[in-house]
Structure formats: C-alpha cells, structure tokens
Design an enzyme around this catalytic site. Sequence first.
Site, PDB file in Angstrom:
ATOM      1  N   ASP A   1       0.861  -1.186   0.000  1.00 20.20           N
ATOM      2  CA  ASP A   1       0.000   0.000   0.000  1.00 20.20           C
ATOM      3  C   ASP A   1       0.895   1.233   0.000  1.00 20.20           C
ATOM      4  O   ASP A   1       2.041   1.170   0.445  1.00 20.20           O
ATOM      5  CB  ASP A   1      -0.932   0.008   1.216  1.00 20.20           C
ATOM      6  CG  ASP A   1      -2.200   0.804   0.954  1.00 20.20           C
ATOM      7  OD1 ASP A   1      -2.102   2.020   0.693  1.00 20.20           O
ATOM      8  OD2 ASP A   1      -3.303   0.212   1.012  1.00 20.20           O
TER       9      ASP A   1
ATOM     10  N   ALA B   1      -6.620  -5.081  -4.743  1.00 10.55           N
ATOM     11  CA  ALA B   1      -7.689  -4.262  -4.162  1.00 10.55           C
ATOM     12  C   ALA B   1      -7.345  -2.784  -4.168  1.00 10.55           C
ATOM     13  O   ALA B   1      -8.135  -1.964  -3.704  1.00 10.55           O
ATOM     14  CB  ALA B   1      -7.979  -4.720  -2.729  1.00 10.55           C
TER      15      ALA B   1
ATOM     16  N   SER C   1     -13.521  -5.620  -8.174  1.00 10.57           N
ATOM     17  CA  SER C   1     -14.190  -4.592  -8.975  1.00 10.57           C
ATOM     18  C   SER C   1     -15.449  -4.126  -8.251  1.00 10.57           C
ATOM     19  O   SER C   1     -15.609  -4.358  -7.054  1.00 10.57           O
ATOM     20  CB  SER C   1     -14.509  -5.119 -10.372  1.00 10.57           C
ATOM     21  OG  SER C   1     -14.950  -4.070 -11.229  1.00 10.57           O
TER      22      SER C   1
ATOM     23  N   LYS D   1     -20.422  -0.453  -9.900  1.00  5.89           N
ATOM     24  CA  LYS D   1     -20.421   0.820 -10.630  1.00  5.89           C
ATOM     25  C   LYS D   1     -19.745   0.708 -11.998  1.00  5.89           C
ATOM     26  O   LYS D   1     -19.814   1.636 -12.809  1.00  5.89           O
ATOM     27  CB  LYS D   1     -19.745   1.901  -9.778  1.00  5.89           C
ATOM     28  CG  LYS D   1     -20.532   2.234  -8.507  1.00  5.89           C
ATOM     29  CD  LYS D   1     -19.794   3.185  -7.614  1.00  5.89           C
ATOM     30  CE  LYS D   1     -20.620   3.528  -6.370  1.00  5.89           C
ATOM     31  NZ  LYS D   1     -20.940   2.352  -5.540  1.00  5.89           N
TER      32      LYS D   1
ATOM     33  N   ASN E   1     -21.741  -2.029  -2.553  1.00  8.40           N
ATOM     34  CA  ASN E   1     -21.173  -1.337  -1.408  1.00  8.40           C
ATOM     35  C   ASN E   1     -20.977  -2.286  -0.232  1.00  8.40           C
ATOM     36  O   ASN E   1     -21.768  -3.207  -0.026  1.00  8.40           O
ATOM     37  CB  ASN E   1     -22.104  -0.202  -0.967  1.00  8.40           C
ATOM     38  CG  ASN E   1     -22.290   0.837  -2.055  1.00  8.40           C
ATOM     39  OD1 ASN E   1     -21.488   1.724  -2.219  1.00  8.40           O
ATOM     40  ND2 ASN E   1     -23.360   0.698  -2.829  1.00  8.40           N
TER      41      ASN E   1
ATOM     42  N   SER F   1     -17.310   0.640   5.209  1.00  3.37           N
ATOM     43  CA  SER F   1     -15.996   0.858   4.607  1.00  3.37           C
ATOM     44  C   SER F   1     -15.614   2.332   4.715  1.00  3.37           C
ATOM     45  O   SER F   1     -16.463   3.201   4.940  1.00  3.37           O
ATOM     46  CB  SER F   1     -15.998   0.420   3.141  1.00  3.37           C
ATOM     47  OG  SER F   1     -16.890   1.219   2.392  1.00  3.37           O
TER      48      SER F   1
END
Length: 614
Positions: free
Chosen positions: A281, A331, A374, A377, A433, A437
């Site tokens: 990250d 992710a 994914s 959206k 969703n 989160s």
Amino acid sequence: MVRGHYLIYISLFCLIASPVIYFLRLHTGLLRYSNTQDMLRIFGAVLTFSIVFSIVSFLFVQPILHIQVLNLFSILIINFFITSSLLIMLRIFAKAAFYVMIRRYGKKDRINVLIYGSDKNAVLVKQALENSSDVNYVVEGFIDVDRTRLNSYMEQKKVYHFKELNILNAKKNIDQIIIINELLGERDKKVVIERALRLGIKVITVPPAGTWLSGKLDKKQMQKLSIEDLLQRKPIRIDQSRVSNDLMGKRVLVTGAAGSIGSEIVRQVLKYDPAVLILCDQAESPLHEMQLELEDKFPNASIEIKIADVRSYSRMHKLFDNLRPQVVYHAAAYKHVPLMEHNPIEAIKSNVLGTKNVADLAVKFGTDKFVMVSTDKAVNPTNIMGASKRLAEIYIQALNDGQYSLKQRGLNGSGMYVSKNVKTRFITTRFGNVLGSNGSVLPRFKSQIEKGGPLTVTHPEITRYFMTIHEAVQLVLEAGTMGDGGEIFVFDMGKPIKIVDLARKMIQLAGLQEGVDIDIVFSGLRPGEKLYEELLGASEHTLPTHHEKISIARVVSYPFDETKRNIDELLAINEQQNSKAVVRKMKQIVPEFISKNSPYELIDAELEEKHVTA
C-alpha cells in the site's frame, strides 16, 4: 423420652451437621447470589447429615446408651423438610430483601428490560443483569415467538409473545430489549427488533454466554444494536478446503492492503497459513496500524510490509522480482465517485495504469492467479470511477487470453520478457457497497447524528446494494478458487436498500425521532451518481457456480491487441493532463459509459451528434 435424651440427640445432630455443612461449603456462598445450584446443595447437605445421623443413632446411640426414640424415622423426615425449607427460605428472603433495598434506596438508575428468547441463554442473561453492580436492571419478562412457551414462567418472570410488545411498553415503560447477538439475520429476530425500534425501545446485544469474560457478562460486551447488525443476513458458508488448497503454503500479495477490503483480505488469508503474505500500500499510517494489528493477532505469521505505489511500474517490478508472489489479490483503487469525477486523470492512473502494471508483472513473473476486486459501478457506468474500473476489467480479461500471444512473442504488455511455463489466471469479482468501509454512507450518517444532524441524503429514491466486508471477502476468496481465468464473478447482494430508509433506521437506533430530534435533508444527486446500481449490464447474463451466492457474468470480450492499443493510447493522453480528452477516449473504449449529473455530459452530446451525422 426424658429431656436429657433430647439434648443428647440435638447435640449429636449438630455435631454431625456442622462438618457436612462445612465440607459442602454452604456457609461460603453470598446470600444475594443464590441460585438453583445452591438450593440443590442445601437439599444434598440436609439429606446427607440426616442419613448419617440416623445411621449413628441406630448403630451406636441406641445400643450403647439404651435410648429409645419413638418414630425417629418420621421425625427425621419432618426435620429434613423443615430444615431444608428454612435454609432455602432464608436465602430467598435475603436475596429478595437485598434487591428491594438496592432498588428502593440505591442510587443506580433503574432500567426496565425485556429479554428476547426463553432458553438457557436467556435465563443466564437475566441472572447476569440482576447481579449487575453498576445499573439497576429490572427484568420485566421474556419475549419469544415460540407459542409453546407463551404464558409460562421462568424464574418468576413471564414469557410474552412479541405481539404484546405494545401493551408491555405502555404498562411497564420498557427501556431496552436485550437480544443475544447470534444469527441476528433470522427473520423472527428482525421482526422483534423492527417493532422495538418503532416503539422507541433501545435494542442491546450481548454475546452468547459461552463467550462471556470469566463466565460473567461484562458491561463492555453489552452493545447498542448497530445498523450492520440490523442488515445482517444469513451467514455465508464457503468451501474452506478449496480456499485452503488455494492459499496454504503460497506466497500471496495483497495490493491496497491497508484499505477496507484489502485489510479484510489480509486477515482472512492469514487464517489459511500462507508461506508469506505481502502487504502492499502507499498509505504509510494505515499500513503501520495494520502491521501493529497483525503483530498482535498473528505473531507467528510470515508477513512482508511494503510501501509501494501500484502506479510505479519500476517499484512494483522490484517487489515482484524479490518476492515472486504466486497469488495476487488486487484491491488497490480510488473508489469515491464525486472525488474521481473531478479528478479523472488520477482515477486513470490508479485504477487503470495501476491495474495494468500489476497484471503485466503477474504475467511476467509467472504468477498463478490474479484476483481483482471490482464494483457494480463498472456496469453501465455513469461516472469516472465506474468507467475506470470497467476499463480495468476489460484489460485483465483481454490479457487473460492475450498472454498466449505475448508468450509466443516473448514479450508482455510492457515489452519485458515473460514466463512461458505458467498461465496466469485472471479473475474479476464484482459486488456493491460494503457496510462501514472507509468514507461510506454509514460512517457519515453516524458522524452527522453525533453532531445533531441533519442527515444528508442525495435523493429520496436512491438505492444501493450492501454487503458486510467480512462476507464480501469470503466470496472473493471463494471466487478465487473457481474458473480457468477470464471470468467476472458477480455476488448475490440481496435486495437493494433505499438510502433514506437506512438513515431512518440509524436515527431509530440512536433513540431519536426524525423531525423531532433530528432531520433528514435531500441534497441532490452528486456528480456521476445514479439512482440505481446494477450488477449486470443489459447485454450480460449469468451462469451458476457451485456456490449459490456467486454467478459468472457473461460479458463482451475484447481482443487483446486492440485492447492494449486502446489502453496505451488512453494512458498516453492521460499523461498530457487533458481531462476532457481522457474522458472522451474512455467513452470511445466503453461506449456504454454515459455521464450523469456531470460536466462530461457535453461529451456524450458531441459523440451522439457525430453518430447521427455519420
């Protein structure tokens, strides 16, 4: 019998009873905490010393002292019942007197509660509440849906049907309903919870008795019902053996490992004992917090923490070269719709270039499997974020087949030599969703409630699919075990939920009233936002898998060479920092991308005019 004989028998009785009472520890229990086990111990003690007394009397006292007592057996039976009854009554009286004094003269707040259920766990919760030293809980009864137990009593408290909740609330002024936090998704529990919330009764959850700290219910374990609890569904079951075979002993890389989905992937993957888990990250502080958490929870796990940006091909190349991951969970992505609508260049860099870099390196270094997270959206996208994720889907699907031609040419998408011995399986997981989160609607509503409101909802009819982070990641891991590569797996998200209904539920959970304590206001749709999300496009259909919650979307596939050329052109335009040119190219590659409530609607009009003219 003369008076002296009575004194002999009384002394003998006391002499025998005293050690029995001592060894059975009857004198050590606090009277106010007496329970049914204490009552049984009293019966056992009285029975024991009565039997011992009768044996000693018949074998020793009568033959040696020649003292005869008429009806000794009858006297012992009467004494057994009188003694045991007096001891039990003493405990009951002392316990009742203690609680009466506490409730009448104590300074603790009185809270009238009902307990959901009428089983052993419910009784244990009642006992724990009544023994609370902090709060004066008054258990008014039990609520159940099992008609066979209605109107019965458990520990002097009546079992009521949940339909009587209105009457009970009016008569007894119920403050809280205590419900065991286990399978809250059950229909009956949901009905009781909904009714309680409408009546303004707070719902408090407690864990099952088996998880209580030191066998006692700690106040910290009593939690207000959360919206996540209320939306909880029947637990998802995955094939643990398939996932274990997929991950055990493997080198696993998770990009975006400090994010909501990425961090949960990390936690769940570690349960399957990978050879090494690589956390990647670019966010330093969240990644550091993740490292501290894992050191506490998984002290023996082999973990590599890497600060790296998926947008940097050279940095990711070094990571792949050094650690050679066999499984990749991708992710890392930008996900906030309004923010990306104003920053399309950054959306392309992260969601398209970042995905392309990691995917190309997976092919180059012979990674077995690449699983991309994914979003719904990406289906018929109306915003930059969704379209960028659809572009990422298109690229890795094309790459799944195109890697054959790359291997034949000895090159991957970036002109680097690739492994010719391993076919990397590219898998996409698509879902809606996730509850709670980072930056999602639930934390925002909680913050607005804490500030006194109002709660802002964009449109009264806007709906979204929701799933808990835990169950979403469970399905990601399960989907990763399926297919030969190139598939887009779609998750069963249940029924869509109106956001305004979500806001009203959260107001009720906070013990507030809409329009009285706090308001809901409608702010209008944000840039790129649409009323209804879709999991499938108009031209897409699904095929079933062995898991009832996972289907395969049959989507249009694109040739790799054409896809690579289009993506390369898009990335080249993106480097020129021209947002309109970038969006125009995105719409050419993804023709179903039609902007909504966005300045880029002008581009749609231009393209439509050109199409009509042509």
